[in-house]
Design a protein around this motif. Sequence first.
Motif, short mmCIF file in Angstrom:
data_model
loop_
_atom_site.label_atom_id
_atom_site.label_comp_id
_atom_site.label_asym_id
_atom_site.label_seq_id
_atom_site.Cartn_x
_atom_site.Cartn_y
_atom_site.Cartn_z
N ASP A 33 0.96 -1.23 -0.37
CA ASP A 33 -0.11 0.00 0.16
C ASP A 33 0.53 1.04 -0.12
OD1 ASP A 33 -2.43 -1.58 -0.38
OD2 ASP A 33 -3.08 -0.98 2.23
N GLU A 34 2.20 1.25 0.80
CA GLU A 34 2.98 2.54 1.33
C GLU A 34 3.61 2.81 -0.72
OE1 GLU A 34 5.53 1.97 3.02
OE2 GLU A 34 4.64 1.51 5.26
N LEU A 35 3.28 1.74 -1.77
CA LEU A 35 4.05 2.04 -3.20
C LEU A 35 3.22 2.15 -3.59
CD1 LEU A 35 6.91 -1.45 -2.62
CD2 LEU A 35 7.03 0.57 -2.17
N ASP A 36 1.74 1.89 -3.47
CA ASP A 36 0.92 2.07 -4.08
C ASP A 36 0.46 0.94 -5.71
OD1 ASP A 36 -1.73 2.87 -5.39
OD2 ASP A 36 -0.45 4.06 -6.57
N ILE A 37 1.48 -0.10 -4.77
CA ILE A 37 0.63 -1.91 -6.05
C ILE A 37 0.18 -2.66 -5.27
CG2 ILE A 37 2.81 -0.40 -7.47
CD1 ILE A 37 4.20 -3.13 -5.84
N THR A 38 -0.65 -3.78 -5.85
CA THR A 38 -1.06 -4.75 -5.49
C THR A 38 0.17 -6.11 -5.92
OG1 THR A 38 -2.65 -5.27 -7.37
CG2 THR A 38 -3.51 -4.04 -6.35
N TYR A 39 -0.89 -6.81 -4.73
CA TYR A 39 0.20 -7.96 -4.66
C TYR A 39 0.49 -8.77 -6.13
CZ TYR A 39 2.70 -12.68 -3.58
OH TYR A 39 3.25 -14.01 -3.22
N ALA A 102 9.59 5.31 -12.53
CA ALA A 102 9.11 5.35 -11.74
C ALA A 102 9.20 3.89 -11.24
CB ALA A 102 7.79 5.14 -11.52
N GLY A 103 9.04 2.92 -12.29
CA GLY A 103 9.22 1.50 -12.05
C GLY A 103 10.79 0.73 -11.37
N LYS A 104 12.02 1.42 -11.72
CA LYS A 104 13.14 1.78 -11.55
C LYS A 104 13.15 1.92 -10.46
CE LYS A 104 15.09 1.04 -16.13
NZ LYS A 104 15.71 2.32 -16.96
N GLU A 105 12.55 3.31 -9.98
CA GLU A 105 12.60 3.55 -8.00
C GLU A 105 12.12 3.12 -7.34
OE1 GLU A 105 14.51 6.66 -7.47
OE2 GLU A 105 15.47 6.50 -8.88
N LEU A 106 11.06 2.24 -7.63
CA LEU A 106 9.97 1.53 -6.61
C LEU A 106 11.01 0.22 -6.17
CD1 LEU A 106 6.77 1.14 -5.98
CD2 LEU A 106 6.69 -0.09 -7.65
#
Length: 144
Positions: A33-39, A102-106
């Motif tokens: 949730d902190e990363l704003d993504i689902t499993y 942004a995906g690389k930062e994630l």
Amino acid sequence: MENSKTPKLANQICFPLYVIAKEITGLYRPFLDELDITYPQYLVMMILWENDGLPVNHIGEKLFLDSGTLTPLLKRLETKGFILRKRKKEDERVVEVFLAEAGKELQKKACAIPGKIQERLGIQPEELLELKESVLKILNKIEK
């Protein structure tokens, strides 16, 4: 009257596997949730962090997902700016998926998640490895 041939929940291997999968996935939720993504989105991102630029069908094979399930998931990741989907020039039927900046930062933020999960479980790394190997052994037999 109880039929001795009636399957009992306590005797089934599928039930504890189902429950542990559901519960462990739930442990990931606050961190994701902190990363704003689902499993499921996290699983896709992990595949891309390992091998950027994969065709959609390769991602689906790795996750055991069909394109009907995977495509909407990829669209949401693209909308969030984590990935880019591009048609291959040599064969426009093939869509490849690339990490956006942004995906690389994630990825940097996600590196702490496995350790946090292990800490929450309170299980030694060797025990987790043993469990994983047992589950993979069963999975490999199912796939054959």
